[in-house]
Design a protein around this motif. Structure first.
Motif, PDB file in Angstrom:
ATOM      1  N   PHE A 142       0.613  -0.974  15.257  1.00 31.43           N
ATOM      2  CA  PHE A 142       2.262  -0.563  15.318  1.00 31.43           C
ATOM      3  C   PHE A 142       2.876  -0.272  14.244  1.00 31.43           C
ATOM      4  CE2 PHE A 142       1.567  -4.307  18.775  1.00 31.43           C
ATOM      5  CZ  PHE A 142       1.056  -3.421  19.662  1.00 31.43           C
ATOM      6  N   LEU A 143       2.418  -0.467  12.938  1.00 34.99           N
ATOM      7  CA  LEU A 143       3.337  -0.022  11.931  1.00 34.99           C
ATOM      8  C   LEU A 143       2.419   0.964  10.987  1.00 34.99           C
ATOM      9  CD1 LEU A 143       4.416  -3.642  10.881  1.00 34.99           C
ATOM     10  CD2 LEU A 143       5.613  -2.077  12.231  1.00 34.99           C
ATOM     11  N   SER A 144       3.367   2.096  10.486  1.00 37.91           N
ATOM     12  CA  SER A 144       2.729   3.001   9.790  1.00 37.91           C
ATOM     13  C   SER A 144       2.712   2.624   8.316  1.00 37.91           C
ATOM     14  CB  SER A 144       3.523   4.518   9.869  1.00 37.91           C
ATOM     15  OG  SER A 144       4.926   4.343   9.669  1.00 37.91           O
ATOM     16  N   GLU A 149       0.791  -1.331   0.083  1.00 38.04           N
ATOM     17  CA  GLU A 149      -0.119  -0.102   0.014  1.00 38.04           C
ATOM     18  C   GLU A 149       1.006   1.316  -0.144  1.00 38.04           C
ATOM     19  OE1 GLU A 149      -2.538  -0.313   3.214  1.00 38.04           O
ATOM     20  OE2 GLU A 149      -3.398  -2.146   2.732  1.00 38.04           O
ATOM     21  N   TYR A 150       1.872   1.211   0.764  1.00 39.68           N
ATOM     22  CA  TYR A 150       2.938   2.305   0.849  1.00 39.68           C
ATOM     23  C   TYR A 150       3.602   2.457  -0.599  1.00 39.68           C
ATOM     24  CZ  TYR A 150       6.913   5.065   1.915  1.00 39.68           C
ATOM     25  OH  TYR A 150       7.923   6.018   2.011  1.00 39.68           O
ATOM     26  N   ALA A 151       3.759   1.477  -1.002  1.00 34.46           N
ATOM     27  CA  ALA A 151       4.671   1.718  -2.489  1.00 34.46           C
ATOM     28  C   ALA A 151       3.658   2.178  -3.537  1.00 34.46           C
ATOM     29  CB  ALA A 151       5.180   0.266  -3.035  1.00 34.46           C
ATOM     30  N   ARG A 152       2.669   1.999  -3.542  1.00 31.25           N
ATOM     31  CA  ARG A 152       1.337   2.417  -4.374  1.00 31.25           C
ATOM     32  C   ARG A 152       1.225   3.846  -4.251  1.00 31.25           C
ATOM     33  NH1 ARG A 152      -0.660  -3.095  -3.996  1.00 31.25           N
ATOM     34  NH2 ARG A 152      -2.183  -2.409  -2.107  1.00 31.25           N
ATOM     35  N   GLY A 206       4.016  -0.504   7.003  1.00 26.59           N
ATOM     36  CA  GLY A 206       4.245  -1.958   6.913  1.00 26.59           C
ATOM     37  C   GLY A 206       5.666  -2.343   7.507  1.00 26.59           C
ATOM     38  N   LEU A 207       6.555  -1.050   8.014  1.00 23.69           N
ATOM     39  CA  LEU A 207       7.839  -1.474   8.362  1.00 23.69           C
ATOM     40  C   LEU A 207       8.155  -0.662   9.478  1.00 23.69           C
ATOM     41  CD1 LEU A 207      10.464  -2.682   7.748  1.00 23.69           C
ATOM     42  CD2 LEU A 207      11.115  -0.681   6.280  1.00 23.69           C
ATOM     43  N   HIS A 208       8.036   1.004   9.320  1.00 22.65           N
ATOM     44  CA  HIS A 208       8.336   1.786  10.404  1.00 22.65           C
ATOM     45  C   HIS A 208       7.286   1.864  11.498  1.00 22.65           C
ATOM     46  CE1 HIS A 208      10.816   3.058   7.144  1.00 22.65           C
ATOM     47  NE2 HIS A 208      11.821   3.289   7.948  1.00 22.65           N
ATOM     48  N   LEU A 209       7.569   2.477  12.562  1.00 19.17           N
ATOM     49  CA  LEU A 209       6.444   2.506  13.658  1.00 19.17           C
ATOM     50  C   LEU A 209       5.501   3.534  13.978  1.00 19.17           C
ATOM     51  CD1 LEU A 209       9.125   1.325  16.562  1.00 19.17           C
ATOM     52  CD2 LEU A 209       7.839  -0.141  14.963  1.00 19.17           C
ATOM     53  N   THR A 210       4.298   3.323  14.336  1.00 22.40           N
ATOM     54  CA  THR A 210       3.520   4.386  14.603  1.00 22.40           C
ATOM     55  C   THR A 210       3.620   4.555  16.186  1.00 22.40           C
ATOM     56  OG1 THR A 210       1.763   2.383  15.624  1.00 22.40           O
ATOM     57  CG2 THR A 210       1.537   3.143  13.274  1.00 22.40           C
ATOM     58  N   GLU A 211       2.984   5.438  16.565  1.00 18.93           N
ATOM     59  CA  GLU A 211       2.975   5.900  17.882  1.00 18.93           C
ATOM     60  C   GLU A 211       2.693   4.817  18.733  1.00 18.93           C
ATOM     61  OE1 GLU A 211       1.388   9.316  21.074  1.00 18.93           O
ATOM     62  OE2 GLU A 211       1.253   9.724  18.724  1.00 18.93           O
ATOM     63  N   GLU A 212       1.883   4.047  18.619  1.00 23.57           N
ATOM     64  CA  GLU A 212       1.590   2.820  19.642  1.00 23.57           C
ATOM     65  C   GLU A 212       2.747   1.818  19.381  1.00 23.57           C
ATOM     66  OE1 GLU A 212      -0.436   4.008  17.550  1.00 23.57           O
ATOM     67  OE2 GLU A 212      -2.328   4.285  18.515  1.00 23.57           O
ATOM     68  N   GLY A 213       3.292   1.633  18.087  1.00 19.23           N
ATOM     69  CA  GLY A 213       4.563   0.842  17.939  1.00 19.23           C
ATOM     70  C   GLY A 213       5.839   1.286  18.659  1.00 19.23           C
ATOM     71  N   ASN A 214       5.924   2.684  18.651  1.00 19.60           N
ATOM     72  CA  ASN A 214       7.026   3.142  19.487  1.00 19.60           C
ATOM     73  C   ASN A 214       6.862   3.002  20.918  1.00 19.60           C
ATOM     74  OD1 ASN A 214       9.033   5.157  17.755  1.00 19.60           O
ATOM     75  ND2 ASN A 214       7.200   5.267  16.950  1.00 19.60           N
ATOM     76  N   ALA A 215       5.600   3.035  21.401  1.00 18.58           N
ATOM     77  CA  ALA A 215       5.279   2.764  22.777  1.00 18.58           C
ATOM     78  C   ALA A 215       5.748   1.588  23.239  1.00 18.58           C
ATOM     79  CB  ALA A 215       3.797   3.232  22.954  1.00 18.58           C
ATOM     80  N   VAL A 216       5.655   0.612  22.222  1.00 17.93           N
ATOM     81  CA  VAL A 216       6.173  -0.917  22.657  1.00 17.93           C
ATOM     82  C   VAL A 216       7.467  -1.002  22.935  1.00 17.93           C
ATOM     83  CG1 VAL A 216       6.176  -3.376  21.941  1.00 17.93           C
ATOM     84  CG2 VAL A 216       4.166  -1.819  21.624  1.00 17.93           C
ATOM     85  N   VAL A 217       7.938  -0.086  21.987  1.00 16.12           N
ATOM     86  CA  VAL A 217       9.657  -0.169  22.132  1.00 16.12           C
ATOM     87  C   VAL A 217      10.126   0.516  23.444  1.00 16.12           C
ATOM     88  CG1 VAL A 217      11.969   0.434  21.060  1.00 16.12           C
ATOM     89  CG2 VAL A 217       9.753  -0.234  19.536  1.00 16.12           C
ATOM     90  N   HIS A 218       9.550   1.585  23.557  1.00 21.12           N
ATOM     91  CA  HIS A 218       9.888   2.194  24.967  1.00 21.12           C
ATOM     92  C   HIS A 218       9.868   1.387  26.138  1.00 21.12           C
ATOM     93  CE1 HIS A 218       8.612   5.038  28.117  1.00 21.12           C
ATOM     94  NE2 HIS A 218       9.728   5.557  28.059  1.00 21.12           N
ATOM     95  N   GLU A 219       8.769   0.873  26.049  1.00 18.86           N
ATOM     96  CA  GLU A 219       8.098   0.087  27.407  1.00 18.86           C
ATOM     97  C   GLU A 219       9.470  -1.023  27.536  1.00 18.86           C
ATOM     98  OE1 GLU A 219       4.884  -2.885  29.095  1.00 18.86           O
ATOM     99  OE2 GLU A 219       4.381  -1.530  27.161  1.00 18.86           O
ATOM    100  N   GLU A 220       9.697  -1.619  26.623  1.00 21.76           N
ATOM    101  CA  GLU A 220      10.714  -2.869  26.549  1.00 21.76           C
ATOM    102  C   GLU A 220      12.038  -2.361  26.886  1.00 21.76           C
ATOM    103  OE1 GLU A 220      10.103  -6.208  26.292  1.00 21.76           O
ATOM    104  OE2 GLU A 220       7.925  -5.344  26.789  1.00 21.76           O
ATOM    105  N   VAL A 221      12.599  -1.349  26.321  1.00 24.01           N
ATOM    106  CA  VAL A 221      13.869  -0.634  26.661  1.00 24.01           C
ATOM    107  C   VAL A 221      13.848  -0.475  27.988  1.00 24.01           C
ATOM    108  CG1 VAL A 221      15.456   0.905  26.148  1.00 24.01           C
ATOM    109  CG2 VAL A 221      14.135  -0.183  24.125  1.00 24.01           C
TER     110      VAL A 221
END
Length: 244
Positions: free
Chosen positions: A188-190, A132-135, A192-207
């Protein structure tokens, strides 16, 4: 009075480079450790582990007298690009990926015996989201086949986790963690590859979890200078006198 804050360095590809955007995991980490540690972003969009090796002497000099207290290593999304597709120049074979990560960890450990090194796997890939992003960007010229697949990226994630176990260092299996959530693809993905705000929150919590386990709990770390409540308005200089 000791005022030097410890440094946390975020080393990775575009997912790290973008981590200080609004809602980013790096910005959230800096907020969590405000006045306790300096969070330094060293993210390089499009880089794979092969190219990252050329940065080590520049970013983490072995002669540095104040090495970081912690470093996150967050590569793999580009290494896992597929041969024969649009991003094949970023491709790194699976075994080389693992060995490149090993070299990065070895270099960091040589710079400091006490440094906390954290390996982070690439996130999962939403293949339809990538199409979708590529299109949206290339229109009719968009690729017919995905340049990355979730299964292939998962193989790289497993190598990352396996290496962490071999080296007895912590890892964050982001590839598996995110897929535990229903509809993770769009949550979690904006693109298909990079992170949404929710995806970033997962990384922050885990780190933060890993840093806490590594005895770097923000609430237990001292402020770099006295909290304002400790300053006497009539004699403020007393709050800044060296401790005896």
């Amino acid at each position: 009075m000791e005022t030097v804050r410890p440094h946390f360095v975020l080393f990775g590809d575009s997912i790290t480079e973008q981590s200080f955007r609004p809602g980013g995991w790096g910005a959230a980490l800096a907020n969590t450790y405000s006045r306790k540690a300096d969070v330094i972003v060293r993210g390089y969009g499009g880089y794979n582990t092969r190219w990252a090796l050329f940065l080590l002497d520049h970013l983490f000099s072995l002669s540095c007298t104040a090495p970081p207290a912690a470093v996150t290593i967050f590569f793999g999304a580009n290494d896992a690009a597929l041969l024969g597709q649009t991003s094949e120049r970023q491709y790194v074979p699976l075994e080389e990926y693992k060995e490149n990560l090993r070299k990065i960890v070895k270099h960091l450990k040589e710079s400091s015996a006490t440094i906390l090194v954290v390996l982070i796997t690439p996130p999962p890939v939403d293949e339809e989201g990538r199409k979708e992003y590529a299109r949206s960007v290339y229109g009719e010229k968009a690729m017919e086949h995905p340049e990355r697949t979730n299964d292939n990226t998962g193989a790289y994630a497993r190598q990352c986790v396996e290496l962490a176990k071999e080296l007895h260092i912590p890892s964050i299996d982001l590839w598996s963690k995110m897929q535990e959530t229903t509809q993770w693809q769009k949550k979690f993905l904006s693109d298909g590859l990079h992170l949404t705000e929710e995806g970033n929150a997962v990384v922050h919590e885990e780190v933060v979890r890993v840093l806490r386990d590594g005895h770097l709990r923000a609430e237990a770390m001292p402020y770099d200078f006295p909290h304002h409540s400790k300053i006497n308005s009539d004699h403020p200089e007393k709050a800044f006198e060296p401790k005896r």
